[in-house]
Motif scaffolding. Sequence first.
Motif, PDB file in Angstrom:
ATOM      1  N   ASP A  38       3.915   2.323 -21.190  1.00  0.00           N
ATOM      2  CA  ASP A  38       5.006   1.732 -21.610  1.00  0.00           C
ATOM      3  C   ASP A  38       6.023   1.837 -22.563  1.00  0.00           C
ATOM      4  N   HIS A  49       4.620   4.970 -16.580  1.00  0.00           N
ATOM      5  CA  HIS A  49       5.376   4.032 -16.672  1.00  0.00           C
ATOM      6  C   HIS A  49       5.889   4.059 -18.359  1.00  0.00           C
ATOM      7  N   HIS A  56       2.840  -4.083 -14.630  1.00  0.00           N
ATOM      8  CA  HIS A  56       2.726  -5.045 -15.560  1.00  0.00           C
ATOM      9  C   HIS A  56       1.430  -6.080 -14.895  1.00  0.00           C
ATOM     10  N   LYS A  76      12.118   5.905 -17.713  1.00  0.00           N
ATOM     11  CA  LYS A  76      13.194   5.091 -16.882  1.00  0.00           C
ATOM     12  C   LYS A  76      14.399   5.172 -17.863  1.00  0.00           C
ATOM     13  N   HIS A 135       9.511   4.034 -21.283  1.00  0.00           N
ATOM     14  CA  HIS A 135      11.197   4.017 -21.352  1.00  0.00           C
ATOM     15  C   HIS A 135      11.126   4.684 -22.646  1.00  0.00           C
ATOM     16  N   HIS A 183       8.779  -3.806 -11.813  1.00  0.00           N
ATOM     17  CA  HIS A 183       8.154  -4.208 -13.012  1.00  0.00           C
ATOM     18  C   HIS A 183       7.853  -5.965 -12.482  1.00  0.00           C
TER      19      HIS A 183
END
Length: 403
Positions: free
Chosen positions: A316, A74, A265, A143, A76, A242
Motif C-alpha cells: 500500500d 496494491h 484492507h 493507483k 499508491h 478499498h
Amino acid sequence: MTTSQLLITHIGELVTNDPAHGGLLGIIEDAAVVASKGVITWVGRTEDLPADTDAIQSIDAGGAAVIPGYVDAHTHVVFAGDRADEFALRMAGASYEEILASGGGIYSTVEATRAATLGDLVSESVPRIDHMLVSGTTTAEVKSGYGLDIETEAKMLEAIVAIDDITPIDLIPTFLGAHVVGPEYRERRSEYIDLVTGPMLDRVAPLAQFIDVFCDDAAFTLDETRAIVAAGQAHGLGVRLHVDQLSRSGGTALAAELGVLSADHLDHATDEDLAALAKAGTVAVLLPGVSYAMRTPPLPARRIWDAGVTVAIATDCNPGSSYIETMSLIISMAVVTAGLTTQEAVWAATKGGALALGLDDRGVIAPGMLADLVILDAPSHVHLAYRPAGALPLEVIKRGILL
Ligand code: NIG
Ligand code: FE
C-alpha cells in the motif's frame, strides 16, 4: 542443446509455489533453475540438471534461498511531496480521519500532485520504484487518485505508464478517481460522481487496467461505489476495491456481491463478509503496513485465511497510511503481528499478489512462467519474517536478466 540465458545452481531452498513439489510453497532443496528469453525452462534438483546444460550467465547460489519476485498488488507509489509533518502529528495523537476531514491528508498530496509536472512526478517516483525493485518486487500495481480532476488523474496514469517504460519492474495502472471527493466538489458530491463516471473515465480508461473505489464512511458510499464500478466495467476495466478499512461500512460484502477481482484492507470485515468473499473467489489484499503506521489493531489475517479466502499481502506504499516500499517488511508484519505462518505470508506476497492482479504468468517458479526471481541473502524463506531487515535480495532477476 542451445545455450540458455541464465542458469542458477545450488539454491539451498527454492520456493516454487508449484503444488507439484508438495506443500504450500512447493519447496525444492539444492535446486537449479534454467531460463531462456525471459521465461523459465527447467526447474529441479541441481544433481538432476541435464549434463549438457549451458548458459550465457551461470550463478552458483551457494545455498541461498530463491523465491519468485514479489507481486505488490496494491500501491499508491506515484505521488508528489510527502506527509512527514502529518505523520508526526498522528504519532502525537491526531486522527487520520480528522486530518482528512479538515482538508489535509489525501488532499495535501492532491495539492502537491496537481502542482507537479509530468516530469516532476516521474522523477519523484522513480527512486521509490527503484527501491521496490532492489528489495525484490518485480511487478507492482500503482493507483492514480491524487489528482481528482481530469488533467491530474490523466497525468498520474501517464506517469505510471512512462515509468513502466523506463524501469524493469512491470507496473499495472489502476484508476482511483474515486479516492475521495475532489476538493472543489465536497459540497456537491453527486456532481463529482458524474465527473468520475463520465468525462474523467472517458479520458483515463485507455491508460488503466483497473478501476478502484475507496468505499468507506470517509470516502464513497455503497451506492456511489456501485455506480462507479458499473461505469468502469462498461469501459472494460477490471475492478478492485478499498473496503472496510476505517469502519465496517459493508464494502467487503459489496465486493463479494459484485464478484470483483480484489477486496483490499478488510480491517473490519465480519465472519459473514469473509464467507461471502471466499464464495465469490475475490482475493483479499491485506495491507499490514497500514495497521502499523496507523497504530490500529493488527489485521485479522489468520481469520481471513482460515475463512477460505485467497490472500495477497501488499505494501500500500503511499505518503499517508503506509510509506513502505519493502515487501520483506510486510511479510514480517503479516507473520509477527497478523498471524500468518511464514509459508502463507511468502505465498501471499508472490502467488497471492499475482492472483489479485489476474496474472497467471508469474508468482510461480515453473517452466513457462516469467523468470522473475529473487536470490535472498538467507538460507530459507523463514528469514524474511525472522530477520526482515537482513534477508534482503542478493540479486533480483527480471525476465531472466540480473539487475
Ligand atoms: O490505501 N485508504 C485509502 N487510501 C490509501 C491512503 C492514501 C493516503 O493516505 O494518501 C490507503 O491506505
Ligand atoms: Fe490504498
